[in-house]
Motif scaffolding. Structure first.
Motif, short mmCIF file in Angstrom:
data_model
loop_
_atom_site.label_atom_id
_atom_site.label_comp_id
_atom_site.label_asym_id
_atom_site.label_seq_id
_atom_site.Cartn_x
_atom_site.Cartn_y
_atom_site.Cartn_z
N VAL A 4 0.89 -1.27 -0.02
CA VAL A 4 0.09 0.14 -0.06
C VAL A 4 0.90 1.27 -0.08
CG1 VAL A 4 -1.84 1.30 1.41
CG2 VAL A 4 -2.01 -1.24 1.02
N GLN A 5 2.03 1.07 0.77
CA GLN A 5 2.75 2.52 0.82
C GLN A 5 3.35 2.62 -0.48
OE1 GLN A 5 3.07 4.43 3.45
NE2 GLN A 5 4.09 5.51 1.85
N VAL A 8 1.14 4.24 -2.81
CA VAL A 8 0.89 5.75 -2.44
C VAL A 8 1.99 6.35 -2.79
CG1 VAL A 8 0.70 7.30 -0.42
CG2 VAL A 8 -0.25 5.34 -0.35
N ASP A 9 3.13 5.87 -2.72
CA ASP A 9 4.46 6.62 -3.35
C ASP A 9 4.56 6.66 -4.83
OD1 ASP A 9 5.48 6.70 -0.73
OD2 ASP A 9 6.64 4.82 -0.95
N ARG A 12 2.08 9.60 -5.57
CA ARG A 12 2.61 10.97 -5.39
C ARG A 12 3.44 11.29 -6.70
NH1 ARG A 12 4.14 10.12 0.21
NH2 ARG A 12 1.95 10.92 1.49
N LEU A 456 -2.44 8.81 8.18
CA LEU A 456 -2.53 8.67 6.84
C LEU A 456 -3.03 9.90 6.19
CD1 LEU A 456 -2.44 5.69 7.75
CD2 LEU A 456 -3.68 4.97 5.79
N SER A 457 -2.69 10.23 4.92
CA SER A 457 -3.57 11.21 4.22
C SER A 457 -4.85 10.71 3.51
CB SER A 457 -2.57 11.97 2.85
OG SER A 457 -2.88 10.52 1.92
N GLU A 459 -6.04 10.68 0.92
CA GLU A 459 -5.88 9.60 -0.34
C GLU A 459 -5.18 8.35 -0.25
OE1 GLU A 459 -3.82 11.39 -3.79
OE2 GLU A 459 -5.91 11.55 -4.09
N GLU A 460 -4.41 8.13 1.26
CA GLU A 460 -3.90 7.11 1.57
C GLU A 460 -4.60 6.31 2.27
OE1 GLU A 460 0.80 8.44 2.71
OE2 GLU A 460 -1.08 8.66 3.98
N GLY A 463 -7.09 4.50 -0.50
CA GLY A 463 -6.34 3.61 -1.18
C GLY A 463 -6.35 2.42 -0.08
N LEU A 464 -6.13 2.39 1.07
CA LEU A 464 -6.24 1.40 2.13
C LEU A 464 -7.62 0.70 2.15
CD1 LEU A 464 -4.12 0.45 4.29
CD2 LEU A 464 -5.50 1.73 5.96
N SER A 490 -5.04 2.22 -7.45
CA SER A 490 -4.89 3.26 -6.59
C SER A 490 -4.59 4.57 -7.58
CB SER A 490 -3.57 3.31 -5.64
OG SER A 490 -3.86 2.40 -4.73
#
Lengths: 498, 251, 427
Positions: A4-5, A8-9, A12, A456-457, A459-460, A463-464, A490
């Motif tokens: 997930v991280q 998210v990256d 970005r 978490l933001s 958006e994160e 996504g989660l 995502s």
């Protein structure tokens, strides 16, 4: 949750509204004249050096197509397509006859490299992390057939597959080299008269993949096809035929991309699967055609007919799809459960954002005794998109002991989109047992708040939650595809929360 | 005197697998038999076949009940003749009030035997009496059959039916499963109250524990679809000490 | 088909705007023709195959017909209700309980309203928002009906009972009624469709427009017990106001072909809708319930449960669509369809649809279809119930859950009795 991280990256790094695969490859191409007539059909057939029977087959389909009208029952809305304003054939212009991978236009190879497709037999999967955070098994090997616009440009691992007796080649080659197999099975699952788009495909298809797995053979590696539309104003009409003979097994992956363009491009493919006694076919798709821009301009019109025939006893066909692309998706991968004890599965994630319209689902036709089917559909609508699940489950009078389980869940992100569920459930005998459930909901504010409070933001957090929502389906994908699909999900939901 | 239940060389298949391979058992009036054995030994299959559950194929042997061919009878005929199975997992029947169910079943059995139906006041009196002795609240009788009942309540509901229908043969299938010690004691007391010289019981259980409360006259050990050893209640205690492993090979 | 309208014209009440509306409605019907399977809403009920043609208008009931109707009325199980009786599509005041109406209830015959004025207001009685060929046909051909008003705040002690009695053979009746429940009022409406002895192969086409005012409560019970070879097509257009409640129970056990199509709009915030539908079908009966529930405003709740018991070669159809409009946030809409198939040739088709345009909603549907549970059946048989009796008990429980939704004790028992009759006829 490392995956997930990573997602998210990735999100970005990419600007909102940037379609990652929207580059164009500048190469010369060899096109048929614009428009559709018997001459176009003859041109395509001649280009492929096809035998006379194949030309006849196409012409018959073309004549039939002239009498048909475009279907209107789906919940998709698009301007009328001018079928005379399209190119029906575009091949990268060969400088000479291609004998090996090295001779393919380097520009095309670069395109596939940018797509991350393991065209060369290298370990492209190194460093891939599975959703559970475990390292990928050592060097998963995938044989790839790459289709560029309408033509298959390269097929890998041919020699090794040949040793196992598996035939994996462009269908254009198969028509010449294995006419007995093609004649026997082509159009036997999706007849030339099936529907407007399938009939059009039958007349003008230019290439696609052909797979035959002989009796008792477990295909030694995943087979994969990557489709890419490159040419302007070009329709892509690929045709795939997979036959799993008695007791065999094959897993097939399909990936699709197209460049970013202002005008709409047409894609009308046909996929036919045939599973004989005790055979199993697993067919996975990650569809990421260009969806159009943030104003709803451009994007692929994706009108696809996919159908599997569980022709033999104890046969099994499983469809898994991750649909994130295309301006319009019209697609219902289906199973005809003809053989006794056969099984059909449909696992789907359909994500729509921006102005995308999705009308997708499946048909499970229970004809044989004790046939079972399972449908898991996850629809996610964001932006101004419309996302429809449409499915049919039917058990015929003689399909005693048929069983189906269906779960279709929809998630809405934002208040400008729509999520719709249209199931048809037809039981024609008492021993058929059907269970169907559907839910529509939004992401819980409480869950979002909880995540945001933990750092978490927004958006994160989305996504989660979305990754959790689609987990059941992602698990059905071969692992390297699952990772790719998770990223895509995502990316396609980007900018959907405010 | 004729035996109440005679199971002779019974062979039973489920789908393609043989579960019972020639089981023999004789139960006389007034006797309490315990059938013990490890999981998968065929204990529950035996109880299902006696009650007539569909899905079992009897490929050999016979079952006589009061001298009649039990296997030729439909499940409801067997019930009317006096065969009662207390289920290991009693089903929940939504929408059918327990009271309505009890009356419908009792009158169906009486009708099949050519007896007159119970009058409503007589029926109610009888149910209340039995319910009270089993500590079953009235409100439970108004709810759907077993719907929302605890494990203990479900078992007590089975015993309530046993008391009401007055069968001549009671088969208790794993009556102790899912019960704590207090619930077990209440259930066992209910069963003991129903012991009589006319009535026989077959108590199926995995553990000896239940037999401390319902003391059997005979104990049979089943393994792999056969009775491999029979004895009195001491056999159960011996088993408790040494386990079933010794019989696995004997079968 | 033009003959149908031309032949009936002299008998259709209303001049001026009313006559114009009828003309337009008939033209709309003629353009579409009888609905068939390619019309999505009629996919499972193809009237071109099942009905073939619309029969001519039933004659005005004569003395003999009225006597037969009276005998049929005497057999009705529901007694403690104020009856409004329509025989072969004509309102019959002498069979109706007009004298016994409670305060706050007004009843007029549709025929009178249409004949009194050829005005737009009268013509509006024939106009509804839903577009459907059978509704158009009804507007063109409606001979009579009742226009009922319940005053604001009135709380009725007795149900109102609209009874449709058919006496004719091989003929059609077209009725249209309006039922308006004022603000804060409470009422129970029962509708029955029954056949007099000897009424054969008739076709009933009924339309009912119901408005439930703000804060009002309407309990509606429909019993369709038409003759074995009759066809009944009913269209209902219902609108529920703010904080109002509508509780609808429909039970279809008669008729060769029947369809209830309901278009329910939750038009005021905080309204609650509960629908329980039961189809009890055998022989070659075809029963269709099609409901569209339109959540037009936020904060409304809808619950629909459809049950079908299908025996022999009968065919049950349930189509339910929940629509949530873009602004209808906080909608809570759930639908469940359950089909019980008792025979290998029985058929049940379900199409539970969700059409959702708002995000803050909780909507869902479930559908199951199958035979009676073998474990339950075995349990009952092990307790001494013969096969048919065990089946009957389970079916009764299955149907009973729907009927429980009727609050009125007498009414609930009468409906349960009707269900039990069906079951007993089966055993």
């Amino acid at each position: 949750m490392p995956a997930v991280q990573e997602t998210v990256d990735r999100v970005r790094r990419i600007d909102v509204d940037q379609y990652r695969y929207g580059f164009e490859t500048l190469i010369e191409s060899d096109k048929a004249p614009k428009g559709l007539s018997e001459d176009t059909v003859r041109f395509i057939s001649a280009k492929k050096n096809e035998p006379a029977w194949m030309l006849e087959w196409r012409l018959e389909a073309f004549r039939r197509w002239l009498t048909m009208t475009e279907p209107t029952w789906a919940r998709v809305d698009y301007p009328k397509i001018d079928y005379q304003d399209l190119y029906y054939y575009a091949a990268p212009k060969p400088k000479k006859q291609v004998a090996s991978l090295d001779e393919i236009d380097p520009e095309i190879l670069k395109t596939y490299e940018k797509l991350g497709i393991p065209l060369r037999e290298v370990a492209v999967l190194e460093g891939v992390v599975s959703p559970d955070g475990e390292a990928a098994p050592e060097r998963s090997r995938i044989a790839v057939d790459a289709v560029f616009d309408s033509v298959s440009v390269a097929t890998t691992f041919k020699a090794e597959l040949k040793k196992a007796g598996v035939i994996f080649m462009p269908i254009s080659e198969a028509i010449r080299e294995h006419p007995e197999l093609v004649k026997k099975y082509l159009g036997s699952v999706v007849p030339t008269s099936d529907n407007f788009f399938a009939t059009l495909n039958s007349a003008v298809f230019s290439d696609g993949s052909f797979v035959y797995v002989p009796e008792g053979v477990r295909c030694p590696m995943e087979l994969s096809t990557y489709f890419r539309i490159n040419e302007r104003n070009t329709g892509q009409f690929e045709r795939t035929l997979i036959i799993a003979d008695k007791g065999s097994y094959v897993s097939y992956l399909e990936g699709c991309t197209a460049p970013q363009r202002d005008e709409n491009q047409l894609h009308a493919a046909v996929v036919e699967l045939v599973a004989l006694d005790d055979a199993e076919i697993k067919y996975s798709t990650v569809q990421n055609w260009y969806p159009g821009n943030s104003e709803g301009k451009g994007g692929i019109y994706n009108f696809v007919t996919k159908r599997g025939d569980c022709r033999g006893r104890n046969s099994k066909i499983s469809w898994t799809q991750v649909e994130t692309g295309s301006a319009i998706t019209w697609k219902y991968p289906s199973c005809i459960l003809r053989g006794d004890n056969s099984r059909g599965e449909f696992y789907s994630i359909a994500i729509s954002n921006g102005f995308q319209q999705v009308d997708s689902g499946t048909k499970m036709l229970h004809l044989g005794k004790n046939t079972t089917s399972r449908i898991i559909s996850k629809g996610i609508a964001a932006g101004r998109s419309q996302n429809t699940y449409r499915g049919l489950v039917t058990a015929h009078r003689k399909a005693t002991g048929a069983r189906n389980f269906t779960a279709c869940d929809s998630l809405l992100i934002g208040d400008k989109c729509g999520a719709h569920t249209v199931p048809y459930i037809e039981a024609k005998n008492a021993s058929a047992t059907f269970e169907h459930e559907a839910t529509t909901s939004k992401i819980s504010e409480d869950v979002l708040f909880y995540c945001v409070q933990r750092g978490l933001s927004q958006e994160e957090a989305v996504g989660l939650v979305v990754n959790g929502f689609v987990k059941d389906v992602l698990q059905q994908l071969p692992m390297e595809f699952a990772v790719e699909a998770q990223k895509l999900i995502s990316i396609s939901l980007e900018g959907s929360v405010g | 005197m004729m035996a109440l239940l005679e199971v002779k060389d019974l062979q039973v298949r489920v789908e393609d697998r043989e579960i019972l391979h020639g089981l023999t058992l004789t139960v006389n009036q007034g006797e309490v038999h315990a059938i013990m054995g490890p999981n998968g030994s065929g204990k529950s299959t035996l109880s299902h076949v006696i009650a007539g559950k569909p899905g079992y194929e009897v490929t050999g042997g016979e079952i006589l009940f009061k001298g009649e061919d039990l296997l030729a009878m439909a499940p409801d005929e067997r019930a009317a003749k006096g065969v009662f199975l207390a289920f290991q997992y009693p089903v929940e029947i939504a929408g059918v009030a327990t009271m309505n169910f009890l009356r419908t079943a009792l009158n169906a059995q009486r009708k099949a035997r050519g007896e007159s139906e119970f009058s409503t006041p007589d029926f109610l009196r009888k149910v209340r009496e039995v319910a009270k002795s089993l500590n079953i609240p009235q409100d439970m009788l108004k709810r759907g059959v077993n719907v929302g009942f605890s494990g203990g309540e479900k078992k007590r509901n089975e015993i309530l039916q046993m008391a009401l229908f007055e069968p001549s043969l009671c088969i208790l299938d794993e009556m102790d499963s899912g019960l704590d010690i207090d619930a077990l004691r209440i259930a066992a007391d209910g069963v003991n109250a129903l012991r009589s010289p006319e009535r026989a019981m077959v108590v199926i259980t995995h553990y000896q524990r239940l037999l401390n409360y319902i003391v059997p006259d005979f104990v049979h050990v089943m393994s792999r679809g056969r009775v491999v050893k029979s004895g009195d209640k001491e056999l159960a205690l011996a088993l408790e000490a040494s386990g079933y492993a010794q019989f696995e090979d004997a079968a | 088909m033009s003959n149908l309208f031309a032949a009936a014209r002299d008998r259709l009440p209303g001049k001026g705007k009313v006559a114009d509306t009828r003309q337009q409605a008939f033209e709309a019907f003629e353009r579409a023709g009888l609905p068939h399977r390619r019309i999505e809403e009629w996919k499972y009920t193809d009237l071109r195959a099942l009905m073939r043609e619309v029969k001519g208008l039933a004659p005005r009931p004569d003395t003999t017909a009225l006597a037969r109707a009276k005998a049929a009325l005497a057999r009705l199980a529901i007694r403690d209700a104020a009856r409004l009786v329509l025989v072969d599509g004509i309102f019959v005041p002498e069979f109706s309980d007009l004298a016994g109406l409670e305060a706050g209830v007004s009843v007029q015959a549709l025929r009178e309203v249409l004949e009194d004025a050829g005005s737009q207001a009268a013509a509006d009685l024939l106009t509804v928002s839903a577009t459907d060929a059978m509704i158009s046909l009804n507007a063109a051909m409606a001979t009579d009906g009742v226009v009922v008003g319940i005053a604001d705040g009135a709380a009725l002690a007795r149900p109102l009972h609209i009874v449709h009695v058919a006496t004719a053979g091989s003929a059609s009746s077209f009725t249209r009624s309006q039922f308006t429940v004022g603000k804060g009022a409470r009422a129970t409406l029962v509708e029955s469709f029954v056949a007099a002895d000897g009424a054969r192969a008739y076709q009933a086409n009924d339309a009912l427009v119901i408005t439930v005012g703000d804060g009002a409560e309407l309990s509606q019970v429909r019993l369709v017990a038409d003759a074995d070879d009759a066809i009944n097509i009913t269209s209902q257009i219902l609108s529920v106001g703010a904080k109002a409640k509508l509780n609808l129970v429909n039970m279809t056990s008669g008729g060769a072909v029947s369809r209830l199509q309901g278009f329910i709009t939750l038009a005021g915030q905080g309204s609650e809708l509960a629908v329980n539908g039961v189809n009890l079908l055998k022989g070659t009966q075809h029963g269709d319930t099609t409901l569209v529930v339109d959540h037009a405003v936020p904060n409304c709740t809808s619950r629909e449960v459809f049950r079908a018991v299908v025996d022999d070669r009968a065919h049950s159809v349930f189509q339910g669509r929940i629509i949530v409009r873009p602004d209808a946030q906080k909608t809570d809409g759930k639908m469940m369809t359950r089909a019980l198939l008792l025979s290998d040739e029985a058929e049940a088709d379900n199409k539970p649809e969700l059409e959702i345009f708002a995000d803050d909603v909780s909507c869902g549907h479930g559908a199951t279809s199958g035979a009676l549970d073998d474990d339950l059946l075995f349990y009952l048989r092990a307790r001494g119930l013969p096969e048919k009796a065990a089946q009957a008990l389970l079916i009764q429980a299955f149907v009973g859950e729907a009927i429980e939704a009727i609050a009125d004790d007498g009414l609930r028992e009468a409906v349960m009795a009707a269900a039990e009759n069906w079951l007993e006829a089966r055993v």
